[in-house]
Write an enzyme that holds these catalytic residues in place. Structure first.
Site, short mmCIF file in Angstrom:
data_model
loop_
_atom_site.label_atom_id
_atom_site.label_comp_id
_atom_site.label_asym_id
_atom_site.label_seq_id
_atom_site.Cartn_x
_atom_site.Cartn_y
_atom_site.Cartn_z
N ASP A 270 -0.84 -6.44 23.74
CA ASP A 270 -2.06 -7.13 23.31
C ASP A 270 -1.74 -8.06 22.14
O ASP A 270 -0.79 -7.82 21.39
CB ASP A 270 -3.09 -6.12 22.79
CG ASP A 270 -3.45 -5.09 23.84
OD1 ASP A 270 -3.39 -5.42 25.03
OD2 ASP A 270 -3.75 -3.95 23.44
N1 URA Z 1 -1.48 -0.07 24.86
C1 URA Z 1 -2.39 -0.82 24.22
O1 URA Z 1 -3.51 -0.40 24.01
N2 URA Z 1 -2.00 -2.04 23.83
C2 URA Z 1 -0.78 -2.53 24.01
O2 URA Z 1 -0.51 -3.66 23.63
C3 URA Z 1 0.14 -1.74 24.68
C4 URA Z 1 -0.23 -0.50 25.09
#
Ligand code: URA
Length: 235
Positions: A103
């Site tokens: 993310d």
């Molecule tokens: N899980 C999440 O919530 N975000 C990420 O970026 C990777 C795994």
């Protein structure tokens, strides 16, 4: 490199068929027709054409790790014009892309490559590659929540696979957790932590299988070592 091998690597035709194309006078090197089968080309310098189109050089496979800072998206191009992780690797000449996603608000270990086979190996859930995160969460999960997390929670109407979770430290009703999952569903760690009542405040990925971020500085990248590449291919 022999011309027929170059053509075959570039995906023009099989080695045998490429030989025929050469013999038929269909291939030019630097503007001149070459009909001799033993001819050598330098893929970095020579311009090879077939039907007056440039045959692009077969790219070497390259493998990088990046310590992704918060604020960068993992897509190759962002429709909202946000900064992408590729902006941080602009000096890499090959056309690489991220292996899986992090993310925008997650930091840490991201692999990038132009090797599609390896991307498939690492990202497909059936291969169960462990990804480990350090999460700072609001609240401190109790034994019941830890058990729920490990056994699986319902997200998107589907139970998550077994996961690992360990409390590393706590302070003022916040906890730092080590979390390991083998799937890669959208915002999975955040949603799993929220599901047990301890929402994520900060999230960083520190390893993918045996590949560790260690002390690579934020925003910096490096090529993977031979043994790291070998390990990933063995998964
Ligand atoms: N899980 C999440 O919530 N975000 C990420 O970026 C990777 C795994």
């Amino acid at each position: 490199m022999r011309l027929q091998k170059f053509l075959a690597h570039a995906g023009i035709a099989s080695r045998r068929k490429s030989e025929e194309l050469i013999l038929q006078g269909q291939i030019k090197v630097n503007g001149s027709i070459v009909t001799e089968l033993g001819s050598k080309v330098n893929p970095k310098e020579d311009v090879v054409t077939y039907k007056d189109r440039i045959v692009s050089k077969p790219e070497d496979k390259v493998y990088y790790m990046l310590n992704k800072p918060v604020g960068y998206v993992t897509t190759v191009k962002d429709e909202k014009d946000r900064k992408t992780v590729l902006d941080l690797l602009s000096s890499v000449e090959e056309r690489i892309y991220p292996v899986g996603r992090l993310d925008a608000d997650t930091s840490g270990l991201l692999l990038l490559t132009n090797d599609g086979d390896l991307t498939y190996l690492i990202t497909h859930p059936k291969h169960e590659v462990e990804k480990t995160y350090i999460a700072q969460v609001d609240g401190v999960p109790g034994n019941k929540q830890l058990r729920q997390f490990r056994e699986g929670l319902i997200i998107d109407n589907r139970k998550t696979s077994r996961a690992k979770i360990k409390i590393l430290s706590t302070s003022k009703n916040k906890a730092t957790l080590s979390i390991t999952i083998t799937e890669g569903r959208n915002r999975q760690v955040r949603r799993m932590c929220a599901a047990i009542g301890t929402p994520v405040l900060k999230l960083k990925r520190i390893s993918i299988g045996n590949i560790k971020l260690n002390n690579l500085e934020k925003g910096q990248y490096r090529e993977l070592t031979k043994s790291e590449i070998h390990y990933l291919k063995s998964l």
